[in-house]
Design an enzyme around this catalytic site. Structure first.
Site, mmCIF file in Angstrom:
data_model
loop_
_atom_site.group_PDB
_atom_site.id
_atom_site.type_symbol
_atom_site.label_atom_id
_atom_site.label_comp_id
_atom_site.label_asym_id
_atom_site.label_seq_id
_atom_site.Cartn_x
_atom_site.Cartn_y
_atom_site.Cartn_z
ATOM 1 N N TYR A 122 0.836 -1.204 0.000
ATOM 2 C CA TYR A 122 0.000 0.000 0.000
ATOM 3 C C TYR A 122 0.873 1.257 0.000
ATOM 4 C CZ TYR A 122 -3.957 -3.035 1.230
ATOM 5 O OH TYR A 122 -4.923 -4.005 1.229
ATOM 6 N N CYS A 153 -6.655 -5.035 -7.661
ATOM 7 C CA CYS A 153 -6.454 -4.578 -6.280
ATOM 8 C C CYS A 153 -6.080 -5.733 -5.352
ATOM 9 C CB CYS A 153 -7.680 -3.836 -5.765
ATOM 10 S SG CYS A 153 -9.234 -4.696 -5.948
ATOM 11 N N HIS A 154 -6.301 -6.965 -5.789
ATOM 12 C CA HIS A 154 -5.868 -8.114 -4.982
ATOM 13 C C HIS A 154 -4.342 -8.201 -4.909
ATOM 14 C CE1 HIS A 154 -6.127 -9.619 -9.137
ATOM 15 N NE2 HIS A 154 -5.144 -10.456 -8.799
ATOM 16 N N GLU A 180 -2.387 -16.686 -9.402
ATOM 17 C CA GLU A 180 -1.257 -16.002 -10.028
ATOM 18 C C GLU A 180 0.095 -16.511 -9.524
ATOM 19 O OE1 GLU A 180 -1.613 -11.752 -10.105
ATOM 20 O OE2 GLU A 180 -3.703 -11.834 -10.747
#
Length: 188
Positions: A122, A153-154, A180
């Site tokens: 973040y 956003c993950h 992923e």
């Protein structure tokens, strides 16, 4: 290709299945405008009301059987490819009209600069958009992301290694990160 809708008169929407449950997809003439998790009866009505109010547009439901012949065809195809593990980068026109200001700046940076299989903190993302110390504001932007999965956003995590929050739920975030290769897949 990215764009922003102006004067949108119609929003097509449909619910499609995915590995993380039903997703509501919404698109304008300009492109995909929304991907919403947990598209079941209770949440569906609230999401549709929000879309109608925020976009000032008529909503047109596309039955699942006809999605392939609508403006939702390519988003649905690419999302299916992503969940099947055959697509790593979305190539869709996006309508950014559900986000603005700092949130849009953060989401665009995320979309353009954090690839499949990578994560960013973040605070790091806040620094990238010229707002050092803005980690909490980045978290708020992630929570307001109208295009999750496509605008990933993950992939935003805590600097100490924690997952952080996720509008689709932490289990959904784990599934996406495992898909992923960032996290191990669950054993059972």
């Amino acid at each position: 290709m990215n764009s922003t809708a102006t004067g949108t008169s119609c929003v097509e929407w449909a619910v499609v299945g995915s590995d993380v449950g039903p997703l509501l997809l919404a698109a304008t003439d300009a492109g995909l405008v929304g991907v919403f998790f947990h598209a079941r009866e209770r949440a569906l009505g609230k999401t549709l009301e929000m879309l109608s109010a925020r976009l000032g547009a008529e909503l047109v439901e596309i039955p699942e059987a006809t999605v392939a012949s609508s403006r939702l065809a390519e988003p649905a195809r690419q999302l299916a490819g992503y969940f099947a593990g055959t697509l790593r980068e979305f190539d869709l026109p996006l309508d950014w009209s559900l986000t603005s200001g700092f949130n849009r700046q953060v989401l665009r940076e995320l979309y353009e600069a954090v690839p499949y299989g990578a994560v960013v903190g973040y605070g790091d993302l806040a620094h990238r958009v010229g707002q050092p110390g803005g980690a909490q504001a980045v978290g708020a932007a992630m929570g307001a992301n109208p295009l999750p999965v496509v605008v990933p956003c993950h992939r935003v995590v805590e600097s100490g290694g924690g997952l952080g929050g996720f509008g689709g739920g932490l289990e959904t975030k784990r599934v996406l990160l495992a898909l992923e290769g960032v996290l191990p897949r669950p054993l059972f």
